[in-house]
Write a protein that holds these residues in place. Structure first.
Motif, PDB file in Angstrom:
ATOM      1  N   ILE A  87      62.122  25.433  89.483  1.00  0.00           N
ATOM      2  CA  ILE A  87      61.075  24.789  88.671  1.00  0.00           C
ATOM      3  C   ILE A  87      59.793  25.616  88.709  1.00  0.00           C
ATOM      4  O   ILE A  87      59.131  25.827  87.689  1.00  0.00           O
ATOM      5  N   GLU A 115      57.969  27.314  85.537  1.00  0.00           N
ATOM      6  CA  GLU A 115      56.566  27.040  85.190  1.00  0.00           C
ATOM      7  C   GLU A 115      55.761  28.326  85.101  1.00  0.00           C
ATOM      8  O   GLU A 115      54.913  28.505  84.217  1.00  0.00           O
ATOM      9  N   MET A 165      64.174  22.513  81.172  1.00  0.00           N
ATOM     10  CA  MET A 165      64.015  22.679  82.609  1.00  0.00           C
ATOM     11  C   MET A 165      65.077  21.893  83.372  1.00  0.00           C
ATOM     12  O   MET A 165      65.658  22.378  84.344  1.00  0.00           O
ATOM     13  N   GLU A 166      65.351  20.659  82.909  1.00  0.00           N
ATOM     14  CA  GLU A 166      66.362  19.823  83.562  1.00  0.00           C
ATOM     15  C   GLU A 166      67.749  20.439  83.466  1.00  0.00           C
ATOM     16  O   GLU A 166      68.522  20.409  84.430  1.00  0.00           O
TER      17      GLU A 166
END
Length: 304
Positions: free
Chosen positions: A97, A101, A111-112
């Motif tokens: 993550i 970012e 992202m998931e």
């Protein structure tokens, strides 16, 4: 993975018996029959009996004989899905993550999909058993199920019904080939009938003297013949007493091994007293024998 070359499943009860014998397990025909049927019908084998009678060893011998991987789930109070089935590698996910970012990725779904992938899935024994692998389905040993909570037992019932696990982030993971499932219990509590109905049941009892002597001959081949006979006779007579925990086959093997290591070739009162902690595991039982019961048993053994 077992180093042995994968072998075909036995095609008869006699072949099943030969498989167990080749693995050093002295079995009766009733056990070989239910094991053969379990393999043929692809049904879990539910083994119940006192601790130390050889239930776990059956799964180990089966895996070795068939050249399959043995996956063991040791049950205990508080066992949950994250310990038994799967969990996510949260530390690695957090790093992913942060990297995303830093790269300017802000889309939540993107992202998931990156962090909730099989790359970060930690497979525990249940999921590992369903995954299989080269050489055929593994032998999945669910050991001492009676120690687990009823909630986990209910979850396991669902898994064994369809041999699948639902991972919310990934979907349903199904076994291409059902694992060979062996469930053991020491009967410290009753297992629900719904789970038993999905299995083939067998009670693993203490062996008679002749079979236990054969077990010692295989497991402790260097033991003196007279000593082995007296060890078996002593253990057999102890099981007739109302002890807190009678000695199992595992304890008999350990005792014969210990006495052989001490250079003994027969039992005597001092030897029995000095080594009773190998055979019995509860002080109340040991104290009872030291108060005179042990000498009575020894006299009976010597008298034949």
């Amino acid at each position: 993975m077992s180093d042995a070359k994968p072998q075909p499943l036995p095609h008869s009860i006699d072949q099943t018996l030969d498989l167990l014998t080749a693995g050093g397990y002295v079995a009766d025909r009733a056990l070989a029959t239910v094991l053969f049927l379990g393999l043929t019908m692809q049904r879990p084998l539910f083994l119940e009996g006192e601790a130390g009678v050889g239930k776990t060893e059956i799964a180990k011998v089966l895996a070795a004989g068939l050249g399959r991987r043995l996956i063991r789930l040791q049950c205990y109070e508080g066992l949950d899905v994250s310990s038994a089935v799967y969990e996510w590698n949260y530390a690695a996910q957090m790093i992913e993550i942060r990297i995303a970012e830093a790269a300017g990725i802000r889309d939540r779904s993107e992202m998931e999909s990156g962090v909730f992938s099989e790359k970060y899935l930690i497979r525990r024994p249940v999921l590992e058993a369903l995954q299989g692998g080269p050489g055929g389905a593994p032998v999945f040993l669910i050991d001492e199920l009676d120690r687990a909570d009823e909630a986990f037992e209910a979850y396991l019932l669902e898994v064994l019904s369809d041999y699948q696990v639902s991972v919310p982030e990934l979907g349903t993971i199904r076994a291409e080939e059902p694992p060979i499932v062996v469930i053991t219990t020491n009967r410290t509590r009753e297992i629900h009938d719904a789970l038993k109905r999905r299995c083939l049941y067998h009670w693993v009892d203490y062996p008679d003297a002749a079979r236990e002597l054969e077990i010692l001959a295989r497991k402790v081949p260097h033991a003196n013949r007279q000593l082995a006979g007296e060890v078996v006779a002593f253990a057999q007579k102890l099981r007739e007493l109302d002890l807190f925990k009678a000695p199992g086959v595992a304890e008999t093997i350990d005792w014969a091994t210990a006495l052989t290591a001490l250079g003994r070739d027969r039992l005597d009162a001092d030897t029995v007293s000095d080594t009773m902690g190998v055979l019995l595991k509860y002080q109340d039982d040991i104290a009872r024998l030291e108060e005179g019961e042990g000498q009575n048993v020894l006299d009976a053994v010597k008298a034949g």
